[in-house]
Scaffold this motif. Structure first.
Motif, PDB file in Angstrom:
ATOM      1  N   ILE A 132       9.863  -5.286   1.760  1.00 30.00           N
ATOM      2  CA  ILE A 132      11.109  -4.682   1.278  1.00 30.00           C
ATOM      3  C   ILE A 132      12.286  -5.141   2.139  1.00 30.00           C
ATOM      4  O   ILE A 132      13.341  -5.517   1.617  1.00 30.00           O
ATOM      5  CB  ILE A 132      10.981  -3.131   1.262  1.00 30.00           C
ATOM      6  CG1 ILE A 132      10.044  -2.707   0.128  1.00 30.00           C
ATOM      7  CG2 ILE A 132      12.340  -2.456   1.108  1.00 30.00           C
ATOM      8  CD1 ILE A 132       9.670  -1.241   0.110  1.00 30.00           C
ATOM      9  N   SER A 137       1.071  -3.481  -3.272  1.00 28.73           N
ATOM     10  CA  SER A 137       1.746  -2.306  -3.813  1.00 28.73           C
ATOM     11  C   SER A 137       0.733  -1.269  -4.290  1.00 28.73           C
ATOM     12  O   SER A 137       0.891  -0.072  -4.058  1.00 28.73           O
ATOM     13  CB  SER A 137       2.648  -2.745  -4.962  1.00 28.73           C
ATOM     14  OG  SER A 137       3.261  -1.650  -5.544  1.00 28.73           O
ATOM     15  N   ILE A 188       6.742  -9.514  -4.214  1.00 28.37           N
ATOM     16  CA  ILE A 188       5.856  -8.504  -3.622  1.00 28.37           C
ATOM     17  C   ILE A 188       4.471  -8.643  -4.255  1.00 28.37           C
ATOM     18  O   ILE A 188       4.344  -8.532  -5.475  1.00 28.37           O
ATOM     19  CB  ILE A 188       6.389  -7.072  -3.901  1.00 28.37           C
ATOM     20  CG1 ILE A 188       7.889  -6.956  -3.612  1.00 28.37           C
ATOM     21  CG2 ILE A 188       5.560  -6.020  -3.179  1.00 28.37           C
ATOM     22  CD1 ILE A 188       8.283  -6.883  -2.181  1.00 28.37           C
ATOM     23  N   ARG A 212      10.516   1.871  -2.223  1.00 28.26           N
ATOM     24  CA  ARG A 212      11.861   1.282  -2.203  1.00 28.26           C
ATOM     25  C   ARG A 212      12.921   2.363  -2.490  1.00 28.26           C
ATOM     26  O   ARG A 212      13.900   2.485  -1.760  1.00 28.26           O
ATOM     27  CB  ARG A 212      11.891   0.161  -3.260  1.00 28.26           C
ATOM     28  CG  ARG A 212      13.214  -0.367  -3.644  1.00 28.26           C
ATOM     29  CD  ARG A 212      13.350  -1.788  -3.252  1.00 28.26           C
ATOM     30  NE  ARG A 212      14.595  -1.902  -2.525  1.00 28.26           N
ATOM     31  CZ  ARG A 212      15.054  -3.003  -2.016  1.00 28.26           C
ATOM     32  NH1 ARG A 212      14.330  -4.066  -2.055  1.00 28.26           N
ATOM     33  NH2 ARG A 212      16.200  -3.038  -1.413  1.00 28.26           N
ATOM     34  N   TYR A 261       5.373  -0.126  -4.602  1.00 29.87           N
ATOM     35  CA  TYR A 261       6.647  -0.757  -4.231  1.00 29.87           C
ATOM     36  C   TYR A 261       7.880  -0.010  -4.755  1.00 29.87           C
ATOM     37  O   TYR A 261       8.769   0.345  -3.969  1.00 29.87           O
ATOM     38  CB  TYR A 261       6.637  -2.227  -4.681  1.00 29.87           C
ATOM     39  CG  TYR A 261       7.995  -2.870  -4.657  1.00 29.87           C
ATOM     40  CD1 TYR A 261       8.613  -3.162  -3.444  1.00 29.87           C
ATOM     41  CD2 TYR A 261       8.666  -3.169  -5.834  1.00 29.87           C
ATOM     42  CE1 TYR A 261       9.873  -3.738  -3.408  1.00 29.87           C
ATOM     43  CE2 TYR A 261       9.921  -3.752  -5.808  1.00 29.87           C
ATOM     44  CZ  TYR A 261      10.527  -4.024  -4.595  1.00 29.87           C
ATOM     45  OH  TYR A 261      11.757  -4.583  -4.559  1.00 29.87           O
ATOM     46  N   GLU A 283      12.927  -8.797   1.599  1.00 31.10           N
ATOM     47  CA  GLU A 283      13.566  -8.963   0.292  1.00 31.10           C
ATOM     48  C   GLU A 283      15.071  -8.690   0.395  1.00 31.10           C
ATOM     49  O   GLU A 283      15.890  -9.417  -0.167  1.00 31.10           O
ATOM     50  CB  GLU A 283      12.923  -7.990  -0.699  1.00 31.10           C
ATOM     51  CG  GLU A 283      13.326  -8.224  -2.136  1.00 31.10           C
ATOM     52  CD  GLU A 283      12.785  -7.136  -3.056  1.00 31.10           C
ATOM     53  OE1 GLU A 283      12.754  -5.968  -2.620  1.00 31.10           O
ATOM     54  OE2 GLU A 283      12.428  -7.453  -4.196  1.00 31.10           O
ATOM     55  N   GLU A 284      15.418  -7.634   1.146  1.00 29.97           N
ATOM     56  CA  GLU A 284      16.836  -7.281   1.321  1.00 29.97           C
ATOM     57  C   GLU A 284      17.595  -8.352   2.089  1.00 29.97           C
ATOM     58  O   GLU A 284      18.735  -8.678   1.771  1.00 29.97           O
ATOM     59  CB  GLU A 284      16.967  -5.954   2.074  1.00 29.97           C
ATOM     60  CG  GLU A 284      16.826  -4.750   1.171  1.00 29.97           C
ATOM     61  CD  GLU A 284      17.020  -3.444   1.918  1.00 29.97           C
ATOM     62  OE1 GLU A 284      17.659  -3.443   2.989  1.00 29.97           O
ATOM     63  OE2 GLU A 284      16.512  -2.416   1.432  1.00 29.97           O
ATOM     64  N   TYR A 324      12.750   1.423   9.197  1.00 27.22           N
ATOM     65  CA  TYR A 324      13.551   0.823   8.118  1.00 27.22           C
ATOM     66  C   TYR A 324      15.030   0.788   8.506  1.00 27.22           C
ATOM     67  O   TYR A 324      15.686  -0.252   8.379  1.00 27.22           O
ATOM     68  CB  TYR A 324      13.330   1.643   6.841  1.00 27.22           C
ATOM     69  CG  TYR A 324      14.258   1.279   5.702  1.00 27.22           C
ATOM     70  CD1 TYR A 324      14.098   0.078   5.002  1.00 27.22           C
ATOM     71  CD2 TYR A 324      15.289   2.132   5.323  1.00 27.22           C
ATOM     72  CE1 TYR A 324      14.948  -0.260   3.960  1.00 27.22           C
ATOM     73  CE2 TYR A 324      16.137   1.814   4.281  1.00 27.22           C
ATOM     74  CZ  TYR A 324      15.963   0.605   3.597  1.00 27.22           C
ATOM     75  OH  TYR A 324      16.813   0.280   2.574  1.00 27.22           O
TER      76      TYR A 324
END
Lengths: 338, 157
Positions: free
Chosen positions: A106, A122, A117, A133, A129, A109-110, A152
């Motif tokens: 995650i 997942s 993914i 998220r 996922y 990905e950001e 995070y």
């Protein structure tokens, strides 16, 4: 009432699960099975793979499809094991690793975009996922847990972010939460397994950093402080060869394993062999669960051994597809108990 | 009904109920394990059934002792004997060996047999050894029954 006191019943709830696990253990692939797969000629490999593993491929020689089916099969096993387990915290513990793997994806990905993914990751997670998220996006700290949410936030607010930093932070948070659960659950067998796992990881990281020619101080960035070996012993052993490194951790059972590594090959080969022996020792440790007649230990041990089996099959599949020689593949396949 | 007769009937009830509870618990234990193993290999039913049935014998022993007690006090024939308080206590204590030994041994036998199911699941040829270990626990229930029967034989009103 006498018959209902806990010590009298003694975990009888696990009678079904353990008996089923014992039956499943006979289906684990043994050394002979691995040898047949590794040495099989390519035209015989796929039917043999299906015969030994029970994983079907509808006659297609596509390795990716086989790998996908292999992962699906392991996810099925994970669900089954979770259904056997009565304690909610242990159910969470089993999937916790996948939660943090998902967190890595995650964040990557950001930051980096275009990251796909893996579906199996997942589905093995406690959340999946999209759920994780949205929970992270909307700050549902009570659902994700404080440790994961803080990891995070910390990574999200870090300006210069590399894949290594994300992996290290997530792994550290994973083990922090894992050992918090283990502290509450208080099961010596399970806790000892993870302490050994952390020790092996720390030893492996140190040896890998050394052969990559990195500085001694880089151990501190990757060290996990949950094992039984203090960082100072790893740092002291960093400048020595494998024999000298083993001497620095002589108080640990892993010292003897490192001493048994064949010193003929180059340093890289020695480390590969050491990694294999260390992981095989972990599987040997799991073998001790046979002394538990009824309890969670054999159930978890089976799951972890199955994980090693899937890892082995993954290695064999990819190596065979790449045309790697059998002797080379054997160096990476870990032993199993049956 | 006098208090002696009341104690004698209570003795029979205790023998049947405690030994029966132990058997139910023991069978439940081993049958659960057998179901788990059979869900992977149903062909082993024949090997498991003896182990599943083994903890059931204590319940039968308790029933036999209960029946002998009822017969002794004339409840079966309808000709009730008159018992003093002490005679009633004697009949009650006569039932305790099989009641207590039956309860504990059946539960523990269930555990041993469930472990035997695990053994057979992995080592199919070791059924004899699994059965022998279960029978060793049975021995103490048999001793309890024998002592109860000896008392029954020599007890006269």
């Amino acid at each position: 009432m006498l018959t209902y006191s806990p010590e009298f019943v003694e975990n009888s709830e696990y009678a079904y699960a353990v008996a089923r696990i014992r039956a499943l253990e006979t289906k684990l692939i043994d050394g002979a099975g691995y040898n047949s797969l590794i040495t099989a000629p390519m035209d015989r490999f796929h039917p043999l793979f299906t015969e030994i593993t029970g994983i079907r491929n509808n006659g297609s020689p596509d390795v990716h499809l086989l790998l996908k089916n292999l992962e699906e099969s392991f996810t099925g096993h994970l669900y089954m094991i979770k259904s056997f387990i009565l304690e909610d915290e242990i159910k969470r513990l089993i999937s916790l690793e996948y939660d943090y793997e998902l967190l890595k994806f995650i964040i990557k990905e950001e930051k980096f975009q275009n990251i796909s993914i893996p579906y199996e990751l997942s589905s093995r997670s406690n959340y999946s996922y999209p759920v994780l998220r949205s929970m992270l996006d909307f700050g549902h700290v009570l659902d994700t847990g404080e440790i994961m949410y803080n990891a995070y936030l910390s990574l999200k607010n870090t300006k210069v972010l590399t894949g290594n930093i994300i992996d290290n932070e997530c792994d550290y948070s994973y083990y922090t939460e894992l050992f918090q659960i283990l502290f509450e659950y208080n099961n010596a067998f399970v806790t000892d397994f993870f302490v050994r796992k952390v020790d092996i990881r720390n030893i492996r990281t140190t040896l890998r950093l050394k052969i990559r020619g990195e500085k001694r101080t880089s151990i501190r960035d990757r060290f996990l402080p949950f094992g039984s070996i203090d960082i100072k012993f790893l740092e002291q052993g960093f400048d020595h060869n494998l024999e000298g490194f083993a001497a620095m951790i002589v108080f640990s059972p892993f010292s003897m394993i490192l001493r048994n590594v064949d010193k003929k090959g180059d340093e890289e080969n020695q480390v590969v062999q050491a990694e294999k022996l260390l992981e095989e020792d972990l599987v040997q440790y799991l073998k001790e669960s046979i002394f538990v007649t009824f309890g969670i230990e054999p159930v978890l041990a089976y799951l972890w051994v199955k994980e090693v089996e899937v890892k082995n099959l993954r290695i064999i599949l990819q190596a065979k597809a790449a045309g790697i020689l059998p002797e080379e593949i054997k160096r990476y396949v870990r032993g199993l108990y049956g | 009904m006098n208090s002696g007769l009341f104690l004698a009937i209570a003795g029979a009830a205790i023998a049947v109920s405690l030994a029966g509870t132990g058997s139910a618990k023991g069978i439940g234990f081993v049958a659960t394990a057998a179901a788990g193993a059979m869900s992977e290999d149903p062909k082993k039913f024949g090997k498991f059934i003896l182990l599943v049935a083994l903890p059931g014998t204590q319940g039968i022993y308790g029933f036999v002792m209960g029946f002998l007690t009822l017969q002794k006090i004339g409840l079966v024939t309808g000709q009730l004997v008159s018992l003093t308080l002490w005679q009633g206590l004697e009949v009650l204590f006569m039932n305790l060996p099989i009641a207590i030994a039956g309860l504990f041994s059946a539960i523990h036998q269930g555990k041993v047999c469930a472990a035997g199911v695990n053994l057979i699941s992995k080592q199919e040829g070791e059924m004899g050894k699994a059965l022998v270990m279960g029978v060793l626990v049975e021995f103490y229930a048999v001793l309890g029954l024998l002592v109860s029967i000896f008392i029954w034989m020599f007890l006269t009103f």
